[in-house]
Design a protein around this motif. Structure first.
Motif, PDB file in Angstrom:
ATOM      1  N   MET A   1       0.831  -1.202   0.000  1.00  0.00           N
ATOM      2  CA  MET A   1       0.000   0.000   0.000  1.00  0.00           C
ATOM      3  C   MET A   1       0.871   1.260   0.000  1.00  0.00           C
ATOM      4  SD  MET A   1      -3.060  -1.000   2.652  1.00  0.00           S
ATOM      5  CE  MET A   1      -3.682   0.684   2.649  1.00  0.00           C
ATOM      6  N   ALA A   2       1.930   1.230   0.788  1.00  0.00           N
ATOM      7  CA  ALA A   2       2.833   2.380   0.836  1.00  0.00           C
ATOM      8  C   ALA A   2       3.533   2.561  -0.505  1.00  0.00           C
ATOM      9  CB  ALA A   2       3.859   2.193   1.949  1.00  0.00           C
ATOM     10  N   HIS A   3       3.930   1.469  -1.112  1.00  0.00           N
ATOM     11  CA  HIS A   3       4.620   1.517  -2.402  1.00  0.00           C
ATOM     12  C   HIS A   3       3.715   2.098  -3.486  1.00  0.00           C
ATOM     13  CE1 HIS A   3       6.155  -0.229  -6.245  1.00  0.00           C
ATOM     14  NE2 HIS A   3       7.313   0.127  -5.707  1.00  0.00           N
ATOM     15  N   VAL A   4       2.487   1.583  -3.554  1.00  0.00           N
ATOM     16  CA  VAL A   4       1.543   2.051  -4.570  1.00  0.00           C
ATOM     17  C   VAL A   4       1.155   3.513  -4.328  1.00  0.00           C
ATOM     18  CG1 VAL A   4      -0.793   1.756  -5.489  1.00  0.00           C
ATOM     19  CG2 VAL A   4       0.640  -0.249  -5.051  1.00  0.00           C
ATOM     20  N   GLY A   5       0.979   3.875  -3.062  1.00  0.00           N
ATOM     21  CA  GLY A   5       0.573   5.237  -2.715  1.00  0.00           C
ATOM     22  C   GLY A   5       1.714   6.210  -2.571  1.00  0.00           C
ATOM     23  N   ARG A   6       2.956   5.738  -2.857  1.00  0.00           N
ATOM     24  CA  ARG A   6       4.156   6.573  -2.723  1.00  0.00           C
ATOM     25  C   ARG A   6       4.256   7.187  -1.324  1.00  0.00           C
ATOM     26  NH1 ARG A   6       6.799   7.491  -7.469  1.00  0.00           N
ATOM     27  NH2 ARG A   6       5.709   6.889  -9.379  1.00  0.00           N
ATOM     28  N   LYS A   7       4.005   6.348  -0.326  1.00  0.00           N
ATOM     29  CA  LYS A   7       4.113   6.760   1.069  1.00  0.00           C
ATOM     30  C   LYS A   7       5.404   6.204   1.662  1.00  0.00           C
ATOM     31  CE  LYS A   7      -0.056   8.620   1.129  1.00  0.00           C
ATOM     32  NZ  LYS A   7      -0.266  10.086   1.290  1.00  0.00           N
ATOM     33  N   SER A   8       5.854   6.812   2.744  1.00  0.00           N
ATOM     34  CA  SER A   8       7.073   6.350   3.405  1.00  0.00           C
ATOM     35  C   SER A   8       6.748   5.647   4.710  1.00  0.00           C
ATOM     36  CB  SER A   8       8.016   7.523   3.666  1.00  0.00           C
ATOM     37  OG  SER A   8       7.397   8.478   4.508  1.00  0.00           O
ATOM     38  N   LEU A   9       7.564   4.654   5.040  1.00  0.00           N
ATOM     39  CA  LEU A   9       7.384   3.876   6.262  1.00  0.00           C
ATOM     40  C   LEU A   9       8.642   3.972   7.127  1.00  0.00           C
ATOM     41  CD1 LEU A   9       5.814   0.606   4.793  1.00  0.00           C
ATOM     42  CD2 LEU A   9       4.615   2.417   6.043  1.00  0.00           C
ATOM     43  N   TYR A  10       8.419   4.121   8.428  1.00  0.00           N
ATOM     44  CA  TYR A  10       9.520   4.125   9.392  1.00  0.00           C
ATOM     45  C   TYR A  10       9.534   2.765  10.073  1.00  0.00           C
ATOM     46  CZ  TYR A  10      12.200   5.252  13.606  1.00  0.00           C
ATOM     47  OH  TYR A  10      13.124   5.244  14.624  1.00  0.00           O
ATOM     48  N   ILE A  11      10.591   2.002   9.858  1.00  0.00           N
ATOM     49  CA  ILE A  11      10.688   0.653  10.424  1.00  0.00           C
ATOM     50  C   ILE A  11      11.084   0.761  11.888  1.00  0.00           C
ATOM     51  CG2 ILE A  11      11.803  -1.586  10.238  1.00  0.00           C
ATOM     52  CD1 ILE A  11      12.418  -0.873   7.300  1.00  0.00           C
ATOM     53  N   ARG A  12      10.321   0.078  12.736  1.00  0.00           N
ATOM     54  CA  ARG A  12      10.564   0.162  14.176  1.00  0.00           C
ATOM     55  C   ARG A  12      10.466  -1.214  14.809  1.00  0.00           C
ATOM     56  NH1 ARG A  12       8.099   0.583  19.110  1.00  0.00           N
ATOM     57  NH2 ARG A  12       8.826   2.226  20.538  1.00  0.00           N
ATOM     58  N   GLY A  13      11.389  -1.494  15.732  1.00  0.00           N
ATOM     59  CA  GLY A  13      11.337  -2.726  16.509  1.00  0.00           C
ATOM     60  C   GLY A  13      11.030  -2.385  17.953  1.00  0.00           C
ATOM     61  N   GLY A  14      12.052  -2.427  18.796  1.00  0.00           N
ATOM     62  CA  GLY A  14      11.857  -2.058  20.196  1.00  0.00           C
ATOM     63  C   GLY A  14      11.961  -0.568  20.442  1.00  0.00           C
ATOM     64  N   GLY A  15      12.454   0.185  19.480  1.00  0.00           N
ATOM     65  CA  GLY A  15      12.572   1.634  19.624  1.00  0.00           C
ATOM     66  C   GLY A  15      13.731   2.089  20.483  1.00  0.00           C
TER      67      GLY A  15
END
Length: 357
Positions: free
Chosen positions: A14-28
């Motif tokens: 969805m992010a790829h198609v919508g040209r959105k950015s994602l912040y990858i997070r684990g434990g922070g």
């Protein structure tokens, strides 16, 4: 886990198609490291957890990215084994994925090797929602490009780490920590001299006029080294607490809002840039407090190394100074090509390492 993986893939698509950015997070726990990311949504990998396979006799462990680092280390300790690069936790909640994505290592790194040296294979979720596998689960696997080690330290800019296979090592049979009073220049000479001898040195640190040295190995080897080096032996509990304070930055020198890390040739003389804490036999040097970025990087470059603004006092400082040492033109071109190959739309952690990546 299949349902969770399907959900992660759907969110990435969805992010790829919508040209959105994602912040990858684990434990922070390592969110402070790197440039602040302007993102549209968070891709939380902490639920994607669990040890997949552990073969103590083969010295190999495979686990999902969200697996707590403390759980992994506890499991290894039960079998008398360890993650030899001594990864920092910084606080509760640290995950295996974050450990690999940042490639940060603790006091043992100089003697044991870097995080990337122990990565055997990874499964990566790319920006098109594909699950890619690189490397393997055995130490002799050398087929194809070594992308699995390339992922170590990429800060999630190439893709989301789903699983990782690591080489582990036996814990030392015996350890002793020695302390010496000496100035910075003398400590650097001693660390480099001892590094060229057959001594079981597994960690060194100098700060405030004291050099601390950890010996690890067989009891006979440690006894011989103690006799040769001298120094004052620290009680075991005090020694373990000391090395943990360096690993997790609870040591007062490192627990500051503005902290520079310099990677230099170990024989580099004292820099004269202010209060310093030295690790890794002289190869890693920490500067705490406000220091002009241009001056730090100039001194580091002249010495043949580089400087990282490890922890910035503010977002403005991080953006104004930059976090990582500026890349040369050829190296920057390689970084851009890699980013284009794995994440051409800039979905994952855009700008985390450099503003244009």
């Amino acid at each position: 886990m299949d349902v969770l993986l399907s959900d992660l893939r759907a969110r990435v698509l969805m992010a790829h198609v919508g040209r959105k950015s994602l912040y990858i997070r684990g434990g922070g726990t390592k969110g402070f490291y790197g440039l602040p990311v302007d993102h549209d949504a968070v891709l939380d990998l902490s639920p994607y957890a669990g040890v997949i396979d552990y073969q103590p006799s083969e010295l190999v462990l495979s686990a999902r990215a969200g697996t707590p680092l403390a759980q992994v280390e506890e499991m290894l300790a039960e079998q008398g084994q360890m993650l030899a690069f001594e990864p920092p936790h910084f606080s509760a909640g640290a995950t295996l994925g974050g450990c690999i994505a940042t490639a940060l290592a603790g006091p043992r790194r100089a003697s044991a090797g870097s995080v990337g040296d122990f990565v055997l294979g990874v499964r990566l979720l790319d920006a098109q929602g594909r699950v890619l596998r690189f490397g393997g689960e055995v130490m002799k696997n050398v087929a194809g490009y070594d992308v699995s080690r390339l992922v170590a330290g990429s800060l999630g800019t190439l893709g989301a780490i789903l699983e990782v296979s690591l080489k582990v090592l036996p814990r030392p049979a015996c350890e002793t920590t020695l302390r010496f009073e000496m100035d910075e220049a003398t400590a650097l000479r001693r660390m480099n001299a001892w590094g060229g001898q057959a001594l079981p040195v597994s960690a060194t640190a100098w700060c405030g006029g004291c050099l601390t040295v950890r010996l690890s190995g067989a009891q006979a080897a440690i006894a011989a080294a103690r006799a040769a080096l001298g120094g004052e032996a620290l009680p075991d509990e005090e020694a373990q607490a000391w090395w943990r304070s360096l690993r997790d930055h609870t040591h007062p020198f490192l627990a500051v809002r503005s902290l520079w890390r310099l990677s230099l040739p170990s024989v580099t003389r004292p820099l004269g840039l202010g209060p310093t804490l030295i690790e890794w036999g002289g190869a890693q040097r920490w500067l705490s407090g406000p220091v002009p970025a241009q001056r730090v990087r100039q001194v580091a470059a002249l010495a043949g190394g580089h400087a990282t603004l490890f922890r910035a006092a503010s977002v403005d400082e991080a953006r104004a100074s930059g976090v990582f040492h500026p890349l040369s033109t050829p190296v920057a071109a390689i970084h851009r090509r890699l980013k284009n190959e794995f994440d051409p739309e800039g979905v994952f952690n855009p700008g985390r390492m450099y503003p244009d990546l």
